[in-house]
Design a protein around this motif. Sequence first.
Motif, PDB file in Angstrom:
ATOM      1  N   SER A   1       0.855  -1.172   0.000  1.00  0.00           N
ATOM      2  CA  SER A   1       0.000   0.000   0.000  1.00  0.00           C
ATOM      3  C   SER A   1       0.893   1.223   0.000  1.00  0.00           C
ATOM      4  CB  SER A   1      -0.905   0.022   1.237  1.00  0.00           C
ATOM      5  OG  SER A   1      -0.130   0.167   2.402  1.00  0.00           O
TER       6      SER A   1
ATOM      7  N   GLY B   1     -10.612   6.794  -9.293  1.00  0.00           N
ATOM      8  CA  GLY B   1     -11.558   6.773  -8.188  1.00  0.00           C
ATOM      9  C   GLY B   1     -13.000   6.509  -8.560  1.00  0.00           C
TER      10      GLY B   1
ATOM     11  N   SER C   1     -11.562  -1.634  -7.972  1.00  0.00           N
ATOM     12  CA  SER C   1     -10.290  -2.303  -8.286  1.00  0.00           C
ATOM     13  C   SER C   1     -10.197  -2.595  -9.776  1.00  0.00           C
ATOM     14  CB  SER C   1     -10.168  -3.615  -7.496  1.00  0.00           C
ATOM     15  OG  SER C   1     -11.149  -4.543  -7.923  1.00  0.00           O
TER      16      SER C   1
ATOM     17  N   ASP D   1      -3.505   6.572  -2.737  1.00  0.00           N
ATOM     18  CA  ASP D   1      -4.394   5.758  -1.901  1.00  0.00           C
ATOM     19  C   ASP D   1      -4.677   4.390  -2.515  1.00  0.00           C
ATOM     20  OD1 ASP D   1      -4.645   7.805  -0.026  1.00  0.00           O
ATOM     21  OD2 ASP D   1      -6.394   8.674  -1.017  1.00  0.00           O
ATOM     22  N   VAL D   2      -4.098   4.108  -3.667  1.00  0.00           N
ATOM     23  CA  VAL D   2      -4.353   2.842  -4.350  1.00  0.00           C
ATOM     24  C   VAL D   2      -3.371   1.779  -3.850  1.00  0.00           C
ATOM     25  CG1 VAL D   2      -4.484   1.663  -6.578  1.00  0.00           C
ATOM     26  CG2 VAL D   2      -5.218   4.057  -6.384  1.00  0.00           C
TER      27      VAL D   2
ATOM     28  N   TYR E   1      -6.308  -1.829  -6.009  1.00  0.00           N
ATOM     29  CA  TYR E   1      -7.610  -1.649  -5.352  1.00  0.00           C
ATOM     30  C   TYR E   1      -7.600  -0.501  -4.356  1.00  0.00           C
ATOM     31  CZ  TYR E   1      -5.681  -4.050  -1.206  1.00  0.00           C
ATOM     32  OH  TYR E   1      -4.922  -4.400  -0.105  1.00  0.00           O
ATOM     33  N   ARG E   2      -8.793  -0.033  -4.056  1.00  0.00           N
ATOM     34  CA  ARG E   2      -9.015   0.983  -3.025  1.00  0.00           C
ATOM     35  C   ARG E   2      -9.620   0.289  -1.805  1.00  0.00           C
ATOM     36  NH1 ARG E   2      -8.385   6.338  -4.520  1.00  0.00           N
ATOM     37  NH2 ARG E   2      -7.846   6.576  -6.742  1.00  0.00           N
TER      38      ARG E   2
ATOM     39  N   TRP F   1     -13.314   0.884  -0.640  1.00  0.00           N
ATOM     40  CA  TRP F   1     -14.300   0.357  -1.582  1.00  0.00           C
ATOM     41  C   TRP F   1     -14.406  -1.161  -1.461  1.00  0.00           C
ATOM     42  CZ3 TRP F   1     -15.799   2.904  -6.654  1.00  0.00           C
ATOM     43  CH2 TRP F   1     -15.741   4.300  -6.564  1.00  0.00           C
TER      44      TRP F   1
END
Length: 229
Positions: free
Chosen positions: A10, A61, A65, A86-87, A104-105, A108
């Motif tokens: 991350s 955003g 993903s 932030d991904v 991915y976020r 979410w």
Amino acid sequence: MPSRRSCWGSAADGPDNKEHFRCRKESSMPPELLLDYIERCKDGRKLSFMILFHCAPVLKGVKASNMITLPQGGWLTAAGLLQGSDVRWHILSSGDRADVMLLYRRQWVKKLIEDKQNRSFLAERGYQLPEAVTDEVIIHMLEEIRDRYDKYTDGEGEFPHELGILLQYPLDDVRAFIENRGEGYLLNGYWKVYHNPERARAVFNKYNRVREIAAGQFVGGCEWKEIIV
């Protein structure tokens, strides 16, 4: 080949004000000229564009993903490009020729896993998920998917279709794909559509638009931190 310890990652949290990441430089280059431009790029820049274009929905955003297949070792480039955003990323498969990554976020994906109907489906698929969906739970689930993906590539199991949930495909389409073995769909785009094609078509158009925006920003000279929101 990355070790199990290095197959996920991350980036540090970015500032709350997302205007910092918005780049005003954008090229309106026609698709045929864009393809010609990319073909003339050096390999490193070409790989960066490949990641950007295929994963634009999550980078911009508008999607939980994206999954992408990269040349062997390409995950290192992707991880570097995502630094400071932030991904997050997780390697689903790594072989002699290719790496399969999920970008991915977290928030979410967390909401997708928390959804009652999705949880029921995942339980049917053999996932034992605790009530609280933490980062550790998400990573553990992705590791389980990686194990299943490895078995699939080795010819020892079926494809982990539950990935469709994390990719934000509608649950009814994921179920129908499994039941119909990928046949008999109404529409084929970012996923095979069996229900509500108009809804899917609107989503496809949104994803296509952010791809165009991201590609234009890339050609226009924006940095990655300016493109990712």
